[in-house]
Design a protein around this motif. Structure first.
Motif, PDB file in Angstrom:
ATOM      1  N   ALA A  97       0.831  -1.208   0.000  1.00 46.43           N
ATOM      2  CA  ALA A  97       0.000   0.000   0.000  1.00 46.43           C
ATOM      3  C   ALA A  97       0.865   1.258   0.000  1.00 46.43           C
ATOM      4  CB  ALA A  97      -0.939  -0.007   1.206  1.00 46.43           C
ATOM      5  N   MET A  98       2.032   1.184   0.646  1.00 50.34           N
ATOM      6  CA  MET A  98       2.913   2.354   0.711  1.00 50.34           C
ATOM      7  C   MET A  98       3.486   2.717  -0.664  1.00 50.34           C
ATOM      8  SD  MET A  98       2.584   3.396   3.772  1.00 50.34           S
ATOM      9  CE  MET A  98       0.907   2.787   3.651  1.00 50.34           C
ATOM     10  N   ALA A  99       3.429   1.791  -1.597  1.00 51.30           N
ATOM     11  CA  ALA A  99       3.798   2.111  -2.981  1.00 51.30           C
ATOM     12  C   ALA A  99       2.560   2.546  -3.765  1.00 51.30           C
ATOM     13  CB  ALA A  99       4.444   0.900  -3.646  1.00 51.30           C
ATOM     14  N   GLY A 100       1.443   2.706  -3.069  1.00 56.49           N
ATOM     15  CA  GLY A 100       0.202   3.056  -3.749  1.00 56.49           C
ATOM     16  C   GLY A 100      -0.346   1.914  -4.581  1.00 56.49           C
ATOM     17  N   ALA A 101       0.062   0.690  -4.228  1.00 59.47           N
ATOM     18  CA  ALA A 101      -0.355  -0.481  -5.008  1.00 59.47           C
ATOM     19  C   ALA A 101      -1.591  -1.122  -4.397  1.00 59.47           C
ATOM     20  CB  ALA A 101       0.779  -1.502  -5.065  1.00 59.47           C
ATOM     21  N   ARG A 102      -2.356  -1.787  -5.232  1.00 57.61           N
ATOM     22  CA  ARG A 102      -3.466  -2.609  -4.764  1.00 57.61           C
ATOM     23  C   ARG A 102      -2.913  -3.997  -4.461  1.00 57.61           C
ATOM     24  NH1 ARG A 102      -8.840  -1.982  -5.256  1.00 57.61           N
ATOM     25  NH2 ARG A 102      -8.529  -0.214  -6.661  1.00 57.61           N
ATOM     26  N   PRO A 103      -2.854  -4.391  -3.174  1.00 52.07           N
ATOM     27  CA  PRO A 103      -2.294  -5.701  -2.827  1.00 52.07           C
ATOM     28  C   PRO A 103      -3.120  -6.815  -3.455  1.00 52.07           C
ATOM     29  CG  PRO A 103      -2.510  -4.295  -0.875  1.00 52.07           C
ATOM     30  CD  PRO A 103      -3.265  -3.623  -1.980  1.00 52.07           C
ATOM     31  N   ARG A 104      -2.457  -7.804  -4.052  1.00 47.56           N
ATOM     32  CA  ARG A 104      -3.173  -8.879  -4.731  1.00 47.56           C
ATOM     33  C   ARG A 104      -2.796 -10.275  -4.232  1.00 47.56           C
ATOM     34  NH1 ARG A 104      -5.283  -7.718  -9.910  1.00 47.56           N
ATOM     35  NH2 ARG A 104      -5.672  -9.956 -10.047  1.00 47.56           N
ATOM     36  N   TYR A 105      -1.505 -10.563  -4.209  1.00 49.37           N
ATOM     37  CA  TYR A 105      -1.072 -11.925  -3.912  1.00 49.37           C
ATOM     38  C   TYR A 105       0.024 -11.928  -2.844  1.00 49.37           C
ATOM     39  CZ  TYR A 105      -3.168 -12.547  -8.552  1.00 49.37           C
ATOM     40  OH  TYR A 105      -4.017 -12.539  -9.631  1.00 49.37           O
ATOM     41  N   LEU A 106      -0.057 -12.899  -1.950  1.00 49.01           N
ATOM     42  CA  LEU A 106       1.005 -13.080  -0.959  1.00 49.01           C
ATOM     43  C   LEU A 106       1.607 -14.473  -1.086  1.00 49.01           C
ATOM     44  CD1 LEU A 106      -0.304 -11.693   2.492  1.00 49.01           C
ATOM     45  CD2 LEU A 106       0.884 -10.454   0.671  1.00 49.01           C
ATOM     46  N   SER A 107       2.898 -14.578  -0.776  1.00 46.88           N
ATOM     47  CA  SER A 107       3.517 -15.876  -0.524  1.00 46.88           C
ATOM     48  C   SER A 107       3.680 -16.012   0.986  1.00 46.88           C
ATOM     49  CB  SER A 107       4.888 -15.963  -1.202  1.00 46.88           C
ATOM     50  OG  SER A 107       5.782 -15.033  -0.612  1.00 46.88           O
ATOM     51  N   ALA A 108       3.814 -17.246   1.447  1.00 49.53           N
ATOM     52  CA  ALA A 108       3.990 -17.489   2.880  1.00 49.53           C
ATOM     53  C   ALA A 108       5.050 -18.557   3.074  1.00 49.53           C
ATOM     54  CB  ALA A 108       2.673 -17.929   3.509  1.00 49.53           C
ATOM     55  N   GLY A 109       6.170 -18.193   3.698  1.00 47.97           N
ATOM     56  CA  GLY A 109       7.233 -19.141   4.000  1.00 47.97           C
ATOM     57  C   GLY A 109       7.303 -19.351   5.504  1.00 47.97           C
ATOM     58  N   PHE A 110       7.144 -20.596   5.925  1.00 48.45           N
ATOM     59  CA  PHE A 110       7.140 -20.917   7.352  1.00 48.45           C
ATOM     60  C   PHE A 110       8.436 -21.619   7.740  1.00 48.45           C
ATOM     61  CE2 PHE A 110       2.750 -20.638   6.109  1.00 48.45           C
ATOM     62  CZ  PHE A 110       2.144 -19.987   7.173  1.00 48.45           C
ATOM     63  N   ILE A 111       9.081 -21.116   8.778  1.00 49.45           N
ATOM     64  CA  ILE A 111      10.186 -21.847   9.405  1.00 49.45           C
ATOM     65  C   ILE A 111       9.679 -22.256  10.784  1.00 49.45           C
ATOM     66  CG2 ILE A 111      12.556 -21.737  10.257  1.00 49.45           C
ATOM     67  CD1 ILE A 111      13.159 -19.659   8.105  1.00 49.45           C
ATOM     68  N   LEU A 112       9.460 -23.556  10.936  1.00 44.43           N
ATOM     69  CA  LEU A 112       8.869 -24.081  12.170  1.00 44.43           C
ATOM     70  C   LEU A 112       9.966 -24.673  13.042  1.00 44.43           C
ATOM     71  CD1 LEU A 112       5.896 -26.043  10.537  1.00 44.43           C
ATOM     72  CD2 LEU A 112       5.991 -23.613  11.193  1.00 44.43           C
TER      73      LEU A 112
END
Lengths: 351, 351
Positions: A97-112
């Motif tokens: 959002a701080m780039a004025g972008a419309r957020p669309r997709y996220l990746s999620a990396g988990f280190i358990l």
């Protein structure tokens, strides 16, 4: 999850209550696949994740893309007003959002961490899924690794985010101009204090809850209304003053605050005094600064108010016409002083 | 790096030799900013990273995007043939390539353990920068966190990757067809054995080096040549057999291997016998399987050979016309057996 070894068996057997993460959950075999099916895929369900490939294939409808990443190592994992899962969504959505972008997709990396309670993981992942839905983004690709047990970290999460840029503004420190009004979308210091209060075992009359939230809706509303935005920045690690110093440095300008205009709740101010912190340096996870054309300030404030929950947006300062990169503050008694950046040891692991 | 607090002072003072990472390096202040300037920005220098904003703004020229992520927790951090930095580039670039995408942009999220030698970090980050350049991608956004010292992990790296999809093929397990030829781009098992040999303190006559490398060039060459690719998958955690089982499951097909056709080097086979591993289950980081129209197999092999270094690509099997999701192997003596997926405890932390 789309990762190296994520094509999965369907497995109708729920994990046993009280189960814990083992090294096998990161080994790329059937144990890992069951974890992905049972916990991640159900919480993040969407058509792109369900492609189950090494990389998600995503339609795009913009010439410019915003791309960002953050890792989250906050302790404790669950805190008043949020948890590491919702935080990992909000933080990355807000960077887009701080780039004025419309957020669309996220990746999620988990280190358990080996030994993590599966129930706790499930709770955090479910919170992450809800936060993504609320913020209008889809978690489309992911990865799971397991590290040996050594401390009590539980887990770390990385999210990267892709957004689309639909406007022609150059939203960047270099666009900041003398006279720009500086707005914030709410009161400051709540996230850092919420975390520290838990860590220090402090109890207040009312629990101070983190401000962790997506600000994408507020930013997109400003853009939709044609507000001339010059720069946006979320007020995370280092808080308002560190962020302002970074922008002052990059823009080569003096940013001037009026102390009495900066919204800080009384309970946060009290906790800060108790803990020895200055709320202007404390991290937020749902607050941002907007540098805008001052002629649009009133209208922008009205829009921010429509997107504010339990808080009051404010115009807290402006950019002076001095070409000196610094941040100044006019105190309640009328004295002006320079607010420097701290070196960085104030609040570890708040995000 | 474009992260929460990354607008940085220029700082001409190099870090002191023998310095170590402290909690302040993750605090969002001037200490963190110097680390970013001195180590990350110089290694990853490019026009997008230099925007120094919360999210990088990137031009796009495709209708479809590939998006993927992986975290890297490999131990040891430096191993024969690579290190966690180059691995973090290769692994994510290869995941993009497996979607038939042209890798373009990477994010880099660092979780540093307090006490990590700054020189070691610098070496790993420099390796990451070189690997990115060699693979034709730019590291455009990043983040740094510091966690308390407790073990001797040193650091974890997450990379997410964005690529562009320029073809209309549906490269996915669902596209696999009876009769498809199964090709691999080189000999198997080197990465996992290189890691395990170091961990176990084994010495062989010659050092077994990891196969860690970008395979994007090979994949793009296959696409450019019009090879009818049905599915691609890199042979990482769990190795060839785990990957094949995942695809067999998703495609609802039997995949049949001829053991004598599967390239495994003698030294890798010997080390596997010593360590009690089956090379067909051992992880690779520069090897992939391609399911293609069998009429194109000869031509595809010739292309893979042009992109092979010190190794021999091979056609190792095919998809049968049985609609039974399983993997079978015809041994050297002509007996056929089923190769199951392992549960996942075989080789922890090899990536």
């Amino acid at each position: 999850m789309t990762n190296d070894s994520e094509l999965s068996f369907t497995c109708p057997i729920p994990h046993a209550a009280g189960a814990n993460i083992t090294m096998a959950h990161g080994g790329g075999g059937s144990v890992m696949n069951r974890l992905i099916e049972q916990i991640f895929r159900s919480a993040f369900d969407n058509e792109f994740l369900n492609q189950r490939h090494d990389a998600a294939r995503l339609p795009l409808d913009a010439k410019y893309l915003a791309f960002t990443t953050d890792s989250y190592v906050v302790q404790p994992l669950i805190f008043p007003g949020g948890d590491i899962g919702s935080l990992a969504v909000h933080g990355t959505v807000n960077d887009l959002a701080m780039a004025g972008a419309r957020p669309r997709y996220l990746s999620a990396g988990f280190i358990l961490e080996e030994g993590l309670e599966t129930d706790l993981l499930e709770r955090i992942v479910a919170s992450m899924g809800r936060a993504a839905t609320a913020a209008g983004v889809k978690i489309v690709t992911g990865d799971t690794k397991v590290i040996d047990r050594r401390g009590n970290d539980g887990l770390f999460i990385n999210t990267a985010g892709v957004g689309i840029i639909e406007h022609d503004l150059v939203i960047a420190p270099q666009s900041v101009q003398p006279g720009d009004a500086l707005l914030v979308n709410g009161d400051l210091g709540r996230h850092g204090i919420a975390i520290m209060a838990v860590r220090e075992g402090l109890e207040f009359e009312t629990t101070i809850e983190s401000d962790s939230a997506s600000v994408a809706g507020a930013v997109l509303a400003l853009l939709d209304a044609g507000i001339e935005i010059h720069c946006l920045r979320d007020l995370t690690r280092g808080g308002l003053v560190s962020t302002a110093n970074e922008i002052a440095e990059a823009a080569g300008r003096t940013i001037h605050f009026t102390e009495s205009a900066i919204p800080v709740r009384d309970d946060v101010r009290g906790a800060c005094e108790l803990l020895g912190f200055d709320p202007l340096y404390v991290a937020n996870e749902g607050r941002f600064a907007a540098f805008i054309n001052p002629a649009h300030a009133e209208r922008a404030l009205a829009i921010l108010r429509q997107h504010a929950q339990d808080t009051e947006p404010a115009c807290i300062g402006y950019v002076t016409d001095e070409a000196i990169p610094r941040v100044t503050l006019e105190s309640a008694i009328g004295a002006t002083r320079i607010l420097d950046m701290l070196s960085g040891e104030q609040l570890p692991r708040i995000c």
